[in-house]
Each structure stands twice: as C-alpha cells, then as structure tokens.
Design an enzyme around this catalytic site. Sequence first.
Site, PDB file in Angstrom:
ATOM      1  CG  HIS A  32      -1.682  -1.073   1.606  1.00  0.00           C
ATOM      2  ND1 HIS A  32      -3.018  -1.086   1.333  1.00  0.00           N
ATOM      3  CD2 HIS A  32      -1.429  -2.252   2.231  1.00  0.00           C
ATOM      4  CE1 HIS A  32      -3.560  -2.210   1.754  1.00  0.00           C
ATOM      5  NE2 HIS A  32      -2.617  -2.942   2.309  1.00  0.00           N
ATOM      6  CD  GLU A 114      -0.892   1.598   4.176  1.00  0.00           C
ATOM      7  OE1 GLU A 114      -0.509   2.312   3.224  1.00  0.00           O
ATOM      8  OE2 GLU A 114      -2.084   1.318   4.392  1.00  0.00           O
ATOM      9  CG  HIS A 153      -5.080  -1.467  -1.206  1.00  0.00           C
ATOM     10  ND1 HIS A 153      -5.360  -0.348  -0.464  1.00  0.00           N
ATOM     11  CD2 HIS A 153      -6.077  -2.342  -0.932  1.00  0.00           C
ATOM     12  CE1 HIS A 153      -6.478  -0.538   0.222  1.00  0.00           C
ATOM     13  NE2 HIS A 153      -6.937  -1.739  -0.045  1.00  0.00           N
ATOM     14  CG  ASP A 163      -2.919   1.902  -2.097  1.00  0.00           C
ATOM     15  OD1 ASP A 163      -4.063   1.674  -2.505  1.00  0.00           O
ATOM     16  OD2 ASP A 163      -2.526   1.580  -0.963  1.00  0.00           O
TER      17      ASP A 163
END
Length: 178
Positions: A32, A114, A153, A163
Amino acid sequence: MKVNWLPGAHQRHSPHYNERPPGCAASLLVVHCISLPAGQYGGTYIDDLFMGTLDCQAHPSFDSLQGVRVSAHCLIRRNGVVIQYVPFDKRAWHAGVSEFAGQDNCNDFSIGVELEGTDTTAYTEAQYQALAELTLWLQQQFPQLTRERIVGHSDIAPSRKHDPGVAFDWDKYFALLR
C-alpha cells in the site's frame, strides 16, 4: 517457530486488529501507500491513525477519517525505517473490501505493508531496500508468500484503490528479491 515481530523494527501496538479465522495463515503480501495529509511526509499523523489517536480536526482532509479504524502490519517511512503495528499472525485492518484469486476478505490471509508516499510520487531507495529485506524475512516465516502472491492494494480492490500506484517500480522491487 514463527516470529511474529520483525527484529529491528520499531514496535507500536495498534488496537486495530483481531484474530485471523481458525486455520487461516498469512499467504498474501499487500503493498500500500499512505501519506497524511496527502503528499506530506514525516510527522505523526500516520502513526496516530493506526493507533486510533488521530485528531481529525488537525487538517481539513482528515474529516473523512472520523471514526475510521485501520491498521497495517508495517509502515516503511521515506528513510527506510520500519514500524510494525500488528503481529504477523494477527489480522490487521488494511485491505477493506477485497478479493484475491476468488477469495474474499483479504485481511483474513494477508500481511499489509504501507509505504509512506503517494501513488504518483517516486518511492525512495531506502524504502525499496527496506521492503525487500522485510519481504525476504517474511518469506522465511511464511513460505506461501511467493512472488505470485505479492500484490498491490489496487490488485485486490481495483474499483476503489490505486496504491501503491504508477510510481511504484515493481521490476526494481522484484529484482531485489533474487
């Protein structure tokens, strides 16, 4: 024996997680990106979001985050620092409504990482290195995390997510995994 906290990572214990369904182990890695506010780096806002302490009055763009309960297993900052929020054997809340290979609810069987960034801004060399090191370590812990089971994602929620975006160099990342 599996290790569920990455050695050397900064550990934060997000309240936003739960148990995986019985018999469901991590078998998918989801990449992400996040920045709060969008396009701004550093600061505490991402950490605050994952810890459930974000002041939604701090920036006008945070209005939509009121009451949101979200987490990732790890965040990789622009400088390559890795922060882990949820143990890998637990279910982080990062994927939302999602599907991979005919299986819904990707949070049940995935690990979410992330990258601090946006889907249109180049990621840093330090981030690629940290992501590759994390991935290789995870693959030792969870052998099911093959290259075919590493996705963005956008791959598991294509109608609503972009993303890690066009700025993410998949070829560069996969080359670091050899």
